[in-house]
Design an enzyme around this catalytic site. Structure first.
Site, mmCIF file in Angstrom:
data_model
loop_
_atom_site.group_PDB
_atom_site.id
_atom_site.type_symbol
_atom_site.label_atom_id
_atom_site.label_comp_id
_atom_site.label_asym_id
_atom_site.label_seq_id
_atom_site.Cartn_x
_atom_site.Cartn_y
_atom_site.Cartn_z
ATOM 1 C CD GLU A 439 19.585 9.609 -40.683
ATOM 2 O OE1 GLU A 439 19.661 8.382 -40.868
ATOM 3 O OE2 GLU A 439 20.443 10.259 -40.051
HETATM 4 C C1 LIG Z 1 12.071 0.801 -40.006
HETATM 5 C C2 LIG Z 1 13.047 1.518 -39.123
HETATM 6 C C3 LIG Z 1 14.382 1.592 -39.494
HETATM 7 C C4 LIG Z 1 15.305 2.209 -38.654
HETATM 8 N N1 LIG Z 1 16.639 2.189 -38.987
HETATM 9 C C5 LIG Z 1 17.545 2.582 -38.056
HETATM 10 C C6 LIG Z 1 18.946 2.349 -38.256
HETATM 11 O O1 LIG Z 1 19.372 1.822 -39.292
HETATM 12 N N2 LIG Z 1 19.809 2.716 -37.271
HETATM 13 C C7 LIG Z 1 19.392 3.287 -36.110
HETATM 14 O O2 LIG Z 1 20.215 3.588 -35.263
HETATM 15 N N3 LIG Z 1 18.070 3.538 -35.895
HETATM 16 C C8 LIG Z 1 17.154 3.194 -36.830
HETATM 17 N N4 LIG Z 1 15.807 3.406 -36.617
HETATM 18 C C9 LIG Z 1 15.392 4.077 -35.400
HETATM 19 C C10 LIG Z 1 14.824 5.463 -35.665
HETATM 20 O O3 LIG Z 1 15.848 6.340 -36.026
HETATM 21 C C11 LIG Z 1 14.047 5.881 -34.400
HETATM 22 O O4 LIG Z 1 12.860 5.115 -34.386
HETATM 23 C C12 LIG Z 1 13.745 7.357 -34.384
HETATM 24 O O5 LIG Z 1 14.925 8.097 -34.184
HETATM 25 C C13 LIG Z 1 12.764 7.744 -33.274
HETATM 26 O O6 LIG Z 1 13.109 7.169 -32.035
HETATM 27 P P1 LIG Z 1 12.015 6.349 -31.224
HETATM 28 O O7 LIG Z 1 11.415 5.347 -32.138
HETATM 29 O O8 LIG Z 1 12.608 5.876 -29.982
HETATM 30 O O9 LIG Z 1 10.876 7.400 -30.910
HETATM 31 P P2 LIG Z 1 10.847 8.386 -29.652
HETATM 32 O O10 LIG Z 1 12.164 9.057 -29.506
HETATM 33 O O11 LIG Z 1 10.288 7.673 -28.493
HETATM 34 O O12 LIG Z 1 9.799 9.473 -30.166
HETATM 35 C C14 LIG Z 1 8.379 9.284 -30.097
HETATM 36 C C15 LIG Z 1 7.698 10.608 -30.474
HETATM 37 O O13 LIG Z 1 8.079 11.623 -29.530
HETATM 38 C C16 LIG Z 1 8.653 12.726 -30.197
HETATM 39 N N5 LIG Z 1 9.761 13.243 -29.396
HETATM 40 C C17 LIG Z 1 10.712 12.525 -28.736
HETATM 41 N N6 LIG Z 1 11.566 13.370 -28.148
HETATM 42 C C18 LIG Z 1 11.181 14.624 -28.447
HETATM 43 C C19 LIG Z 1 11.671 15.929 -28.146
HETATM 44 N N7 LIG Z 1 12.784 16.108 -27.434
HETATM 45 N N8 LIG Z 1 11.014 16.980 -28.647
HETATM 46 C C20 LIG Z 1 9.904 16.824 -29.399
HETATM 47 N N9 LIG Z 1 9.390 15.628 -29.726
HETATM 48 C C21 LIG Z 1 10.025 14.537 -29.254
HETATM 49 C C22 LIG Z 1 9.151 12.181 -31.541
HETATM 50 O O14 LIG Z 1 9.223 13.198 -32.518
HETATM 51 C C23 LIG Z 1 8.101 11.131 -31.854
HETATM 52 O O15 LIG Z 1 7.005 11.734 -32.464
HETATM 53 C C24 LIG Z 1 14.866 2.828 -37.461
HETATM 54 C C25 LIG Z 1 13.514 2.783 -37.111
HETATM 55 C C26 LIG Z 1 12.619 2.118 -37.901
HETATM 56 C C27 LIG Z 1 11.183 2.020 -37.452
#
Ligand SMILES: Cc1cc2nc3c(=O)[nH]c(=O)nc-3n(C[C@H](O)[C@H](O)[C@H](O)COP(=O)(O)OP(=O)(O)OC[C@H]3O[C@@H](n4cnc5c(N)ncnc54)[C@H](O)[C@@H]3O)c2cc1C
Length: 580
Positions: A439
């Site tokens: 989220e």
């Molecule tokens: C158990 C689980 C349930 C989920 N449920 C849903 C769901 O129902 N629907 C859905 O759509 N998604 C869902 N998600 C996805 C979740 O919302 C994403 O994992 C989350 O938004 C982070 O994206 P990412 O994993 O690609 O991490 P990344 O975007 O790759 O981020 C990795 C790290 O880099 C940092 N980072 C990235 N970009 C920036 C920036 N611009 N500035 C500063 N820091 C940054 C982040 O804060 C994080 O620490 C779920 C994930 C999990 C693990």
């Protein structure tokens, strides 16, 4: 794992003092939220959560969700507990009355989720996601879509999902590639063919509800690049006939389930849409405005995830207190009585317990304060709506950080047994760890705070809130100092700091600001209890709120240096040098 005992009195205090439910009930819209009904809901859902959801927490963790022949199955007991949840009407608390809901304040739906999530965080994600889908359709769906989908979503007979994430599009939602192609003729003329893969979709497939209504973000042909070219679609698992009955299965499937650190009973699905080129979806709202539509629901969804911090902190605290009263080790240092005592008698264990309790009560106070502002916003109070927007990243980021910290302390209190799975303390920590990530990660929340939220009304949305606290907290010198430091940082960030400097200090500032608002809300609780409200808390509230002022607030003051340190040092080493 210890049973779940609903903290009904503390919840009622927060609903009265921090959300101000009695004022809300003076409005025509929320007139039904009278004291008797509020008490009945809080006690009723607490009892339901403890009796139906909590006993499934352990088996949900051990057995988890499993995928068999394209169907996701949950351990025994989940289906009947969900049926009871639907039957008793808990899903419909704050949903629109026109579609079978009770139209009660968001504050009360927060309480339903708080109790269910403390009882079973993984299970509670099912209703949490449905609430989000209801909100998106309520605000952006056409009349026909509302009539077709909302009654069943509101009752809970059908559940909802949010589909944003793709392998290359996480925090950067604008990078998503799923497509939606208009259908010009035939049975589905006016609708769209959806194609693409979504990952990490919570409760994306299961057999507890009769239908699953997926809200999917995708791109129309020739849509602009990035987040301005994203549209929102409603994509049902089973097609819905005009009379509301279920038709054939849509062309979508759960490809696999993720193996996770925690929330094992919440199926996290890789979803494939349109493998056979026949996945049908309907546009929700205007073309290319999908992200805006999602944002409507995201604010409340973020509060609901912050709520998970309170949920897991409460459950972990209850478990730790029970263990600390039971486990006997060593005599109390300095005591003439040399017999061994329960570990709760040792000062450091007391410190940990009080830290858990005061942080948990602090996030609850902040959560309901925010919920009350959301409700005032719904009633047309623009200042409250703006205040809620400022509070959302605080509730989400600090709330979920508190969940992780408190459940981590819970393990510490169990000693070695905390590291052993059979006590259940480890499950709370494992479950808690997702909430700072999904989220919008907490880093993204803090960035939102120091950019968009700090920019609202020329900075006054943030500064007015801090000024309110300063004028109301004069008897608490540490809290006052914290507020003054927050004011200094906010003005520096707004007027002088570069964007890099602001972002570099965003997380410590978010923590400081959150602690200041939570401390203020706890102060209001302590005053109310001193004046005779919530007599059941007369002994504990002065102590937990005092601990917050004396121990949590000064730590937050100490984060000022980090909040204002700037970005220069962070970039002193090139990225490659950090590897060496
Ligand atoms: C158990 C689980 C349930 C989920 N449920 C849903 C769901 O129902 N629907 C859905 O759509 N998604 C869902 N998600 C996805 C979740 O919302 C994403 O994992 C989350 O938004 C982070 O994206 P990412 O994993 O690609 O991490 P990344 O975007 O790759 O981020 C990795 C790290 O880099 C940092 N980072 C990235 N970009 C920036 C920036 N611009 N500035 C500063 N820091 C940054 C982040 O804060 C994080 O620490 C779920 C994930 C999990 C693990």
């Amino acid at each position: 794992m210890t049973p779940y005992t609903p903290p009904t009195q503390d919840q009622l205090l927060a609903i009265r003092i921090n959300a101000g439910i009695e004022q809300l009930a003076q409005s025509e819209k929320f007139a039904a939220a009278e004291s008797d009904l509020v008490e009945a809901i809080v006690a009723g859902v607490g009892e339901f959560a403890a009796g139906e959801f909590a006993p499934l927490n352990r088996i949900g963790d051990l057995e988890g969700a499993r995928l068999e022949n394209g169907v996701v199955l949950l351990p025994d007991g989940f289906k009947s507990a969900y049926d009871a949840y639907v039957e008793q009407g808990w899903n419909a608390i704050s949903s629109p009355e026109d579609f079978g809901g009770q139209g009660l304040p968001f504050t009360l739906s927060c309480n339903v989720l708080e109790n269910l999530g403390s009882a079973n965080m993984a299970f509670n994600l099912l209703p949490t996601l449905s609430v989000g889908a209801i909100e998106a359709l309520e605000h952006h769906g056409s009349d026909a879509q509302k009539a077709l989908y909302l009654p069943q979503l509101v009752s809970g007979a059908w559940s909802g999902t949010m589909n944003l994430t793709e392998p290359q599009a996480g925090s950067d939602v604008g990078a998503l590639r799923s497509t939606a192609t208009p259908i010009d003729d035939g049975e589905h003329a006016g609708k769209y063919l959806i194609q693409g893969q979504k990952i990490f979709i919570t409760w994306g497939e299961h057999d507890l509800a009769k239908n699953i209504i997926h809200l999917v973000l995708a791109r129309l042909p020739d849509a602009p690049e990035g987040s301005r070219g994203i549209s929102l679609f409603v994509v049902p698992k089973y097609h819905v006939n005009a009379d509301g009955s279920l038709g054939t299965k849509n062309d979508l499937r759960c490809v696999s389930l993720e193996h996770k650190l925690g929330i094992n009973a919440s199926p996290t699905c890789v979803m494939s849409y349109g493998d056979n080129g026949e996945c049908i979806g309907e546009l929700v709202g205007a073309e290319n405005r999908g992200l805006m539509a999602m944002f409507t629901m995201m604010n409340n969804a973020r509060v609901n995830v912050g709520n998970q911090g309170a949920q897991i902190a409460e459950r972990a605290t209850q478990q730790a207190v029970a263990y600390a009263n039971d486990r006997v080790q060593s005599a109390r240092a300095g005591s003439p009585d040399k017999s061994a005592v329960a570990i709760i008698e040792h000062p450091d264990v007391r410190r940990m317990i009080l830290r858990m309790k005061s942080l948990t009560e602090g996030i609850r106070a902040l959560l309901y304060f925010c919920a009350g502002q959301v409700d005032r916003g719904t009633l047309g109070d623009d200042a409250a709506r703006m205040r809620a927007e400022v509070l959302v990243p605080l509730v989400k980021a600090w709330g979920t950080d508190v969940g992780v910290e408190v459940s981590g302390i819970g393990i510490q209190i169990h000693g070695g047994m905390g590291f052993i799975e059979e006590t259940g303390a480890a499950q709370h920590w494992r479950d808690s760890r997702i909430a700072p990530i999904y989220e919008g990660t907490n880093g993204i929340q803090a960035a939102d705070l120091v950019t968009r939220k700090l920019g609202m009304d020329g900075g006054n949305a943030v500064l007015d809130l801090l000024a309110n606290i300063a004028s109301d907290a004069k008897e608490e010198p540490a809290l006052l100092t914290l507020v003054q430091e927050c004011q200094t940082i906010a003005k520096w960030m707004r007027d002088d700091a570069s964007l890099d400097d602001r972002l570099a200090g965003s997380v410590p500032f978010c923590t400081m600001f959150s602690v200041a608002v939570a401390g203020w809300q706890l102060l209001k609780q302590a005053r109310a209890v001193a004046q005779g409200q919530a007599p059941a808390l007369a002994q504990s509230k002065p102590v937990t709120s005092r601990f917050f002022m004396d121990c949590i607030v000064p730590e937050a003051i100490g984060q000022k240096a980090s909040a204002m340190a700037g970005a220069e040092l962070l970039y002193a080493l090139p990225a490659k040098a950090l590897a060496g």
